[in-house]
Design a protein around this motif. Structure first.
Motif, mmCIF file in Angstrom:
data_model
loop_
_atom_site.group_PDB
_atom_site.id
_atom_site.type_symbol
_atom_site.label_atom_id
_atom_site.label_comp_id
_atom_site.label_asym_id
_atom_site.label_seq_id
_atom_site.Cartn_x
_atom_site.Cartn_y
_atom_site.Cartn_z
ATOM 1 N N MET B 136 -49.007 -10.133 58.817
ATOM 2 C CA MET B 136 -49.681 -11.203 58.084
ATOM 3 C C MET B 136 -50.165 -12.258 59.060
ATOM 4 O O MET B 136 -51.270 -12.794 58.940
ATOM 5 C CB MET B 136 -48.687 -11.798 57.083
ATOM 6 C CG MET B 136 -49.295 -12.729 56.089
ATOM 7 S SD MET B 136 -50.380 -11.906 54.940
ATOM 8 C CE MET B 136 -49.232 -11.316 53.746
ATOM 9 N N LEU B 140 -53.919 -13.598 59.631
ATOM 10 C CA LEU B 140 -54.245 -15.011 59.531
ATOM 11 C C LEU B 140 -54.920 -15.503 60.791
ATOM 12 O O LEU B 140 -55.853 -16.294 60.741
ATOM 13 C CB LEU B 140 -52.963 -15.813 59.304
ATOM 14 C CG LEU B 140 -52.564 -15.964 57.849
ATOM 15 C CD1 LEU B 140 -51.208 -16.588 57.746
ATOM 16 C CD2 LEU B 140 -53.576 -16.823 57.129
ATOM 17 N N MET B 143 -58.416 -14.775 60.598
ATOM 18 C CA MET B 143 -59.251 -15.360 59.564
ATOM 19 C C MET B 143 -59.279 -16.866 59.536
ATOM 20 O O MET B 143 -60.187 -17.450 58.954
ATOM 21 C CB MET B 143 -58.787 -14.879 58.188
ATOM 22 C CG MET B 143 -58.960 -13.410 58.066
ATOM 23 S SD MET B 143 -59.211 -12.863 56.398
ATOM 24 C CE MET B 143 -58.484 -14.099 55.465
ATOM 25 N N VAL B 144 -58.271 -17.467 60.135
ATOM 26 C CA VAL B 144 -58.243 -18.918 60.058
ATOM 27 C C VAL B 144 -58.875 -19.494 61.309
ATOM 28 O O VAL B 144 -58.750 -18.941 62.381
ATOM 29 C CB VAL B 144 -56.778 -19.394 59.906
ATOM 30 C CG1 VAL B 144 -56.682 -20.880 60.052
ATOM 31 C CG2 VAL B 144 -56.261 -18.963 58.566
ATOM 32 N N GLY B 145 -59.529 -20.586 61.140
ATOM 33 C CA GLY B 145 -60.271 -21.158 62.242
ATOM 34 C C GLY B 145 -59.405 -21.601 63.402
ATOM 35 O O GLY B 145 -58.189 -21.696 63.304
ATOM 36 N N GLN B 147 -58.955 -24.353 64.660
ATOM 37 C CA GLN B 147 -58.375 -25.680 64.678
ATOM 38 C C GLN B 147 -56.975 -25.718 64.113
ATOM 39 O O GLN B 147 -56.314 -26.736 64.159
ATOM 40 C CB GLN B 147 -59.252 -26.645 63.877
ATOM 41 C CG GLN B 147 -59.538 -26.170 62.479
ATOM 42 C CD GLN B 147 -60.848 -25.427 62.405
ATOM 43 O OE1 GLN B 147 -61.259 -24.813 63.390
ATOM 44 N NE2 GLN B 147 -61.500 -25.476 61.271
ATOM 45 N N VAL B 148 -56.519 -24.604 63.573
ATOM 46 C CA VAL B 148 -55.163 -24.593 63.041
ATOM 47 C C VAL B 148 -54.230 -24.095 64.144
ATOM 48 O O VAL B 148 -54.484 -23.071 64.754
ATOM 49 C CB VAL B 148 -55.089 -23.663 61.818
ATOM 50 C CG1 VAL B 148 -53.713 -23.703 61.218
ATOM 51 C CG2 VAL B 148 -56.109 -24.099 60.796
ATOM 52 N N GLU B 151 -48.304 -22.924 65.348
ATOM 53 C CA GLU B 151 -47.119 -23.226 64.549
ATOM 54 C C GLU B 151 -47.476 -23.301 63.072
ATOM 55 O O GLU B 151 -46.768 -22.781 62.203
ATOM 56 C CB GLU B 151 -46.537 -24.542 65.028
ATOM 57 C CG GLU B 151 -45.223 -24.896 64.360
ATOM 58 C CD GLU B 151 -44.891 -26.363 64.583
ATOM 59 O OE1 GLU B 151 -45.159 -26.829 65.708
ATOM 60 O OE2 GLU B 151 -44.390 -27.006 63.660
ATOM 61 N N GLN B 152 -48.592 -23.930 62.813
ATOM 62 C CA GLN B 152 -49.009 -24.039 61.415
ATOM 63 C C GLN B 152 -49.321 -22.664 60.859
ATOM 64 O O GLN B 152 -49.018 -22.350 59.714
ATOM 65 C CB GLN B 152 -50.240 -24.947 61.320
ATOM 66 C CG GLN B 152 -49.888 -26.395 61.569
ATOM 67 C CD GLN B 152 -51.108 -27.240 61.875
ATOM 68 O OE1 GLN B 152 -52.177 -26.713 62.143
ATOM 69 N NE2 GLN B 152 -50.951 -28.545 61.827
ATOM 70 N N ASN B 155 -46.221 -21.031 59.876
ATOM 71 C CA ASN B 155 -45.741 -21.552 58.599
ATOM 72 C C ASN B 155 -46.488 -20.944 57.432
ATOM 73 O O ASN B 155 -45.907 -20.583 56.413
ATOM 74 C CB ASN B 155 -45.906 -23.070 58.560
ATOM 75 C CG ASN B 155 -44.868 -23.775 59.376
ATOM 76 O OD1 ASN B 155 -43.778 -23.246 59.569
ATOM 77 N ND2 ASN B 155 -45.183 -24.952 59.863
ATOM 78 N N ILE B 156 -47.783 -20.854 57.617
ATOM 79 C CA ILE B 156 -48.577 -20.283 56.527
ATOM 80 C C ILE B 156 -48.174 -18.836 56.303
ATOM 81 O O ILE B 156 -48.011 -18.390 55.165
ATOM 82 C CB ILE B 156 -50.078 -20.369 56.856
ATOM 83 C CG1 ILE B 156 -50.516 -21.817 56.942
ATOM 84 C CG2 ILE B 156 -50.891 -19.663 55.795
ATOM 85 C CD1 ILE B 156 -51.965 -21.972 57.284
ATOM 86 N N ARG B 159 -44.940 -18.646 54.511
ATOM 87 C CA ARG B 159 -45.034 -19.007 53.111
ATOM 88 C C ARG B 159 -45.740 -17.935 52.309
ATOM 89 O O ARG B 159 -45.383 -17.661 51.166
ATOM 90 C CB ARG B 159 -45.787 -20.321 52.990
ATOM 91 C CG ARG B 159 -45.512 -20.870 51.645
ATOM 92 C CD ARG B 159 -46.375 -22.022 51.318
ATOM 93 N NE ARG B 159 -46.178 -22.308 49.926
ATOM 94 C CZ ARG B 159 -45.700 -23.445 49.481
ATOM 95 N NH1 ARG B 159 -45.382 -24.382 50.317
ATOM 96 N NH2 ARG B 159 -45.538 -23.624 48.197
ATOM 97 N N THR B 160 -46.736 -17.352 52.911
ATOM 98 C CA THR B 160 -47.455 -16.308 52.192
ATOM 99 C C THR B 160 -46.529 -15.146 51.879
ATOM 100 O O THR B 160 -46.499 -14.640 50.756
ATOM 101 C CB THR B 160 -48.622 -15.803 53.050
ATOM 102 O OG1 THR B 160 -49.352 -16.925 53.507
ATOM 103 C CG2 THR B 160 -49.521 -14.914 52.244
#
Lengths: 795, 196
Positions: B136, B140, B143-145, B147-148, B151-152, B155-156, B159-160
């Motif tokens: 996962m 992520l 797919m996530v930009g 700027q994240v 560590e974040q 976390n995502i 949580r997912t």
């Protein structure tokens, strides 16, 4: 007239009377059983025909008598067919149909403003020119103006959207002007479009559409709220005023002229032709749609076409000299508007329910869904590429890339741009929501992220949000706001506070460690400790109250705290305990049931480990330690050091009570008791010392007033507040050669044995206690208990 | 593009493919044209290179994984039936499909379950039937930009997985995946109209 009617009525009766005579004349056919129903036309034929004739003649009277030409009717048609966004919005907001349907009807109402305006203007000018002068080119020009008006209006709106987004990018330091900017620029868009005779509604719509994303990211949360709610209020006011005007005009009969035919005809035809138009256009659309619009959608679409204030405003504007039938038109428009808004508006909700239209599902956004939706979007875009088809996803992807590369960089503030990611947004919102709900529940519930937060500190920071959040979560079910609420981020400041707790993963330990820097006199406790103390004090007070009645003169307590203090452990936050001890002691003084107090102080002590010893520095107790004491102390210290982290255990009051009683009764027992208890706690190497001290204590039989060594007064500050009358005789006699305190303190020290401590302490107290006992008078008793050692020197 | 022939006979095994995937004749033809267009060297099959030539896939975060999905079981080439089989997942679901559900026949490729299965396979790279937290996280990251922070992202990911995971094994199985998406209109989301 009446006679004629009577004669008419008489005929069927006569006919009926003949009937039975006819039957027997029919040649010998047996009647085919009992007939339930027979067609008796020839009997009623004549009166029926007459009645019908009269009816038709009277109906003819209803036929429209309006004198108007084709162009006039075209004009009327153009303004009456426009669906009104205000009415549609007001009604559909209550109904909650699925988004597709809502956007189709609402979008139609917004965009058809352009069409209405154009048609109206064109027809108006044709009417003014007179039908004879209209030429073919004029029709063409009319069609062209449709495009000019709509596209021009949209362009004006987009220009202002761009300006708005750009200016809000720089308003970081002047937040207060943000709402003002939004309102003014949007209104300017409207006025500009009006000025250029373009579609003003389209301009404002496009302005809003275009700038929303950037402005929302740029302006502060407060500004966003301001804008949203001000707009709602203004819209509400405007709506109300318009419909009031409508109502007043309806009553003012000088403005209109009634024509039943026109009214009835209009009502019927608008329903019919709207349905026809919807069906035809849906058929065309379905060729290009992935999910076709089915019959039920079409019914809702045609039924949801409400006319409203726009039509009324336009009809009022007609020039009576050019359009002689204006009054009839006005009356008809009023009736149509009333009918659609009232009848259709009221019945659309039951209709939607009855037809089982798919409703909008407002479900909480889950991270999974958001993530997977994105995945699907990407997959589809890729598959479209593989297939070579430039479909919806392809263009959307292209737009998003363009937006990311150029527009967002230009129009969004740097800081907002950086965090611009949808998955992150959802995660963020979910976290905030969790944290806030967690806090609201009292802070001891495991949130879904598995983190536990202490409630107190965060409560302070997010207390303000709880109301807003309550409003949000429970929000009025009837309004669209529910969906908007989810997308609106809460105040950054508040969020930061909560987010800090959550996302940094820095869980606060449940047990606080007390700072070493606290001094007894001025304790810089943090909120937690203060709170704990307060709670503790209240508890103890309560217990004291209950004990007061028992009237135990237990002065033992006095001795208790002292020992504790001896255990000098440099622990943080001991000061607290000291202070609380002091307070408690103070309480104790007042009450004779001091045991509890001591217990309390003990408890405190546990927490504070013997760090209180530090505080003791300030107290005036001078502890004359004997060799044994020293040993003890050292032992104590080490002992205590071992046990630092034990959690504070609050001894149950009954135990105290129990302890008290036995003490009073038999000291001997107590002694034994104590020693057994204490020995448990006392480390082996200290046993001897301990025993020695005990024996020494026991040997002290003299009234201890002076000797009561240890009982020094509690630290002045806490106590002073508690009991004014604390007879601090405490003295200054530290000389009690008590080895006691150290050991006691040591005993008290071990947190892990806190429960044991208590009993011990109690026991120890008796030891002390009965020394004190002897000499203690109620008055002095209280004072005894704060033994303050000059720890500093000791350790 | 080679010689343009609109004859169905040109497509080898056209009938069986049609039966298997449910495409209409026109769609099948279109796909065949596209297949031939992608097949630069007229090899008769597609390799990874051919698919990578599609420019738009390079800027798609999941582009590589999708290309991989065309080559099941590590093969290096995909022929036309294989090509069509993957694309059949995206055929819009029509009412006729659900009505004529013959229990003996295998589920059509564009059923909801198969669509979800295709998407699930994109997550589950090691084909163990579960999407672990690690997998996962990888998705992520794609797919996530930028700027994240990492560590974040973790976390995502946590949580997912936590949201979807019901049996507590720290990974999302296919069943759990399906359950977490029960509210989403997958048939509509994962369909391309043109492939009717």
């Amino acid at each position: 007239m009446l006679r004629a009617a009577l004669s008419l009525l008489a005929l069927p009766l006569a006919g009926a009377a003949e009937e039975p005579t006819q039957k027997p004349e029919s040649p010998g056919e047996p009647p085919p059983g009992l007939e339930l129903f027979r067609w008796q036309w020839h009997e009623v034929e004549a009166p029926y025909l007459v009645a019908l004739w009269i009816l038709v003649a009277s109906l003819a009277k209803i036929a429209p008598r309006v004198q108007a030409g084709l162009l006039d009717f075209l004009l009327f048609g153009s303004l009456i067919s426009a669906v009104d966004p205000v009415a549609v919005l007001a009604v559909f907001e209550e109904v909650h149909v699925n988004e597709t349907l809502f956007i189709i009807v609402f979008g139609e109402s917004l965009l058809n403003d352009a069409v209405t305006v154009v048609l109206y203007k064109v027809c108006n000018s044709f009417v003014e020119m007179g039908s004879a002068n209209v030429q073919a080119t004029d029709y063409l020009k009319g069609v062209a103006s449709l495009f000019v008006v709509s596209l021009g209006g949209a362009a004006v709106g987009l220009v202002f959207a761009f300006l708005l987004a750009l200016t809000t990018r720089f308003t970081k330091r002047v937040r207060i002007i943000e709402p003002l900017l939004v309102f003014l620029l949007a209104y300017a868009a409207y006025l500009t479009a009006e000025m250029a005779s373009l579609s003003a509604i389209l301009a404002v719509t496009m302005c809003g559409l275009g700038c929303k994303k950037y402005v929302e990211a740029n302006i502060s949360h407060k500004s966003r709220t301001t804008v949203k709610y001000t707009m709602k209020t203004l819209a509400s006011c405007a709506e109300t005023v318009i419909f009031m005007l409508l109502g007043i005009s309806a009553v003012d009969s000088s403005k209109w002229a009634w024509d039943s035919g026109l009214v009835l005809g209009t009502l019927i035809f608008i329903l019919f032709f709207r349905a026809l138009g919807v069906v035809l256009q849906t058929w065309v659309l379905n060729q290009f749609r992935l999910v076709p619009l089915d019959k039920i959608d079409q019914v809702v679409m045609s039924y949801g076409g409400l006319r409203g204030a726009v039509a009324f405003a336009l009809v009022i504007l007609l020039d009576r000299t050019k359009v002689p039938a204006k009054d009839y038109f006005v009356a008809t428009t009023i009736v149509v508007v009333f009918f659609t808004v009232i009848v259709q508006g009221l019945t659309i909700k039951p209709l939607v329910k009855w037809l089982k239209v798919k409703r909008s599902e407002h479900h909480k956004p889950t991270l999974n869904q958001e993530l997977h939706e994105h995945t699907f979007d990407h997959i589809l875009a890729a598959v479209e590429d593989v297939v070579g088809h430039h479909g919806y996803h392809y263009w959307r992807d292209r737009w998003e890339q363009f937006d990311k590369k150029y527009l967002s960089q230009l129009l969004m503030r740097r800081s907002a741009y950086r965090i611009r990611d949808q998955i992150w947004d959802v995660y963020y919102r979910l976290n905030i929501r969790d944290a806030i709900s967690f806090v609201d529940q009292g802070g001891h519930v495991l949130s879904s992220t598995g983190l536990t937060l202490p409630s107190m500190p965060s409560r302070n920071s997010v207390a303000e949000t709880s109301v807003t959040n309550l409003l949000r979560e429970s929000g009025s079910g009837a309004c669209l706001d529910l969906q908007v609420i989810d997308t609106v981020r809460s105040g950054r400041d508040r969020e930061d506070a909560v987010m800090h707790h959550l996302l940094c993963g820095g869980l606060y330990k449940p047990r606080r460690r007390y700072k070493a820097s606290c001094s007894r006199h001025f304790i810089s406790e943090d909120a937690q400790e203060r709170q704990d103390k307060e709670v503790f004090q209240q508890n103890m007070k309560r217990r004291l109250e209950s004990f007061k009645s028992t009237k135990h003169n237990i002065y033992f307590t006095k001795s208790k705290p002292r020992p504790r203090k001896t255990g000098r452990r440099k622990k943080d936050g001991v000061a607290n305990a000291e202070a609380t001890n002091g307070k408690h002691r103070g309480l104790g003084f007042q009450d004779t049931a001091a045991v509890i107090l001591t217990v309390e102080s003990e408890e405190e002590e546990e927490e504070s480990d013997s760090s209180e010893t530090e505080k003791e520095d300030d107290e005036g107790i001078i502890f004359v330690a004997r060799a044994t004491n020293e040993v003890l102390q050292e032992g104590k210290v080490s002992g205590s050091l071992e046990v630092c982290p034990s959690p504070r255990i609050i001894p149950p009051s009954p135990t105290c009570a129990e302890k008290e009683l036995p003490w009073k009764s038999g000291q001997g027992d107590l002694a034994v008791y104590v020693s057994s208890e204490t020995t448990k706690i006392v480390p082996v190497d200290m046993q001897t010392g301990w025993n020695q001290s005990i024996s020494s204590l026991e040997s002290l039989a003299s009234p201890p007033c002076n000797q009561a060594p240890i009982l020094t007064c509690l630290p002045p500050h806490p106590r002073g507040t508690e009991e004014p009358q604390v007879p601090l005789h405490l003295p200054s006699d530290p000389r009690s050669s008590f080895a006691f305190p150290p050991s006691l303190a040591k005993a008290g020290r071990s947190r892990s044995e806190s429960s044991a401590d208590l009993p011990q302490q109690q026991e120890l107290q008796p030891l002390m206690g009965h020394k004190d006992h002897t000499h203690l008078s109620p008055g002095t008793a209280t004072s005894h208990w704060c033994i303050q050692f000059n720890r500093g020197s000791r350790l | 593009m080679g010689s343009r022939s609109s004859h169905a006979a040109v497509i080898p095994d056209g009938d069986s493919i049609r039966r298997e995937t449910g495409f209409s004749q026109a769609s099948l033809l279109r796909l065949h044209h596209r297949f031939r267009a992608l097949d630069r060297n007229k090899k008769g099959y597609l390799s990874r290179m051919d698919l990578q030539q599609i420019g738009a896939l390079a800027v798609n975060p999941l582009g590589d994984r999708i290309i991989e999905s065309f080559f099941p079981d590590g093969s290096q080439r995909v022929d036309f039936p294989g090509f069509v089989r993957v694309l059949a997942h995206f055929r819009p679901v029509e009412d006729e499909d659900t009505e004529t559900q013959d229990p003996k026949k295998p589920e059509p490729l564009n059923s909801r379950r198969n669509k979800l299965h295709y998407a699930f396979q994109l997550y589950d790279l090691d084909r163990d039937g579960k999407t672990s937290r690690h997998e996962m996280l990888q998705v992520l990251r794609l797919m996530v930009g930028v700027q994240v922070t990492e560590e974040q992202l973790e976390n995502i990911a946590d949580r997912t997985v936590q949201e979807a995971d019901e049996d507590g094994d720290g990974a999302v199985s296919f069943v759990e995946f399906t359950k977490s998406l029960e509210k989403m209109d997958v048939e509509q989301k994962m369909s391309i109209r043109i492939l009717k």
